[in-house]
Design an enzyme around this catalytic site. Structure first.
Site, mmCIF file in Angstrom:
data_model
loop_
_atom_site.group_PDB
_atom_site.id
_atom_site.type_symbol
_atom_site.label_atom_id
_atom_site.label_comp_id
_atom_site.label_asym_id
_atom_site.label_seq_id
_atom_site.Cartn_x
_atom_site.Cartn_y
_atom_site.Cartn_z
ATOM 1 N N HIS A 1 -1.310 10.918 -2.252
ATOM 2 C CA HIS A 1 -2.588 10.395 -1.788
ATOM 3 C C HIS A 1 -3.620 11.481 -1.486
ATOM 4 O O HIS A 1 -4.729 11.457 -2.008
ATOM 5 C CB HIS A 1 -2.396 9.540 -0.526
ATOM 6 N N HIS B 1 0.832 -1.200 0.000
ATOM 7 C CA HIS B 1 0.000 0.000 0.000
ATOM 8 C C HIS B 1 0.871 1.257 0.000
ATOM 9 O O HIS B 1 1.618 1.510 0.951
ATOM 10 C CB HIS B 1 -0.890 -0.039 1.245
#
Length: 289
Positions: A81, A39
């Site tokens: 992100h 991730h």
């Protein structure tokens, strides 16, 4: 040293593709080890979504990594992100009068000035926010595979076509690379657009749509990728019972699983993949079950 890392990663990629391809058709009665995806790279060891993070992911054995793509004010695709630069860069210090420091309000040159590593550790001072092109070149160099998330597509009209152009220019839309690439989003409309533009590409919808709507999603998505907390064995079985746009059962990747107990739990549900910020911990747990 680096040659050994690359060789190890290349072997891991081939093993991962063989073991759990995103479009695998094997299901019934089979005990399967889920694919484990890093991730945002390896964020337990290096600043998320940076080149050092995917380099570290390669060193700890992550054949697959996940990232997040957004767009600058002047149209450059960058890997970050949050829709704000505040958490993972020094934007607040460099540009103090430009709160809330949204990615879309800064040019690529302005973002290239930012330090995206010091917030994590002084050892990463000077790390930059990578462009998607820079990121793809490093993924290729590391012989890794990629789960690419289109972040906030509603903020960036046309980003799907632009992402595909960069991927194509970097050689990632030929048949061998398509086996190493999945594009996902929380926006079903964005995923649908990607599928329409490049039908051969494996696509995924983030979230857990109702079972009653799975057939609608299966027209354009190969994978349903929910939060692990929303999963059950029955839901995973229901997803597997629907065939996607390439004629194969839909897959399920669970996120974000960072401990042994949860990894074993969701693996027991029969998921096809696990997205983890502690990918090495999860892989070790799965090997020991």
């Amino acid at each position: 040293m680096h040659a050994r890392v690359v060789a190890t990663s290349a072997v891991a990629v081939l093993a991962a593709v063989t073991l759990v391809s995103p479009t695998s058709d094997a299901r019934a009665g089979e005990v399967r080890t889920p694919l484990v995806i890093g991730h945002r790279g390896a964020p337990a060891y290096a600043p998320e979504n940076t080149l050092p993070s995917i380099d570290k992911a390669a060193r700890v054995g992550s054949a697959w990594v996940e990232n997040d793509v957004q767009r600058t004010k002047d149209g450059e695709l960058v890997v970050v992100h949050d829709d704000s630069l505040q958490r993972t860069t020094d934007a607040k210090q460099v540009y103090p009068g430009r709160a809330p420091w949204k990615v879309k309000d800064f040019t690529a040159a302005e973002i290239a000035r930012l330090d995206a590593g010091s917030w994590f550790s002084p050892a990463y001072k000077g790390t930059r926010v990578p462009t998607l092109d820079q990121y793809m070149r490093r993924v290729e160099h590391n012989h890794q595979s990629l789960l690419l998330e289109i972040k906030n597509p509603e903020l960036y009209p046309g980003i799907e076509r632009q992402i595909l152009k960069v991927l194509g220019n970097d050689g990632w839309l030929d048949r061998p690379h398509l086996k190493r690439l999945v594009v996902q989003s929380f926006s079903a409309a964005s995923v649908r657009t990607v599928h329409e533009l490049k039908p051969a590409l494996t696509t995924a919808c983030l979230g857990a749509p109702p079972v009653s709507r799975l057939k609608q999603y299966a027209r354009f998505a190969d994978l349903i990728n929910p939060s692990y907390g929303s999963l059950s064995k029955a839901y995973v079985s229901a997803v597997h019972g629907v065939r996607g746009p390439h004629g194969r059962p839909l897959g399920v990747y669970a996120w974000t699983v960072d401990d042994k107990a949860t990894a074993l739990k969701v693996a027991g549900y029969g998921v096809d993949g696990i997205i983890s910020s502690e990918a090495d911990v999860v892989r070790a747990a799965l090997r020991g079950r």
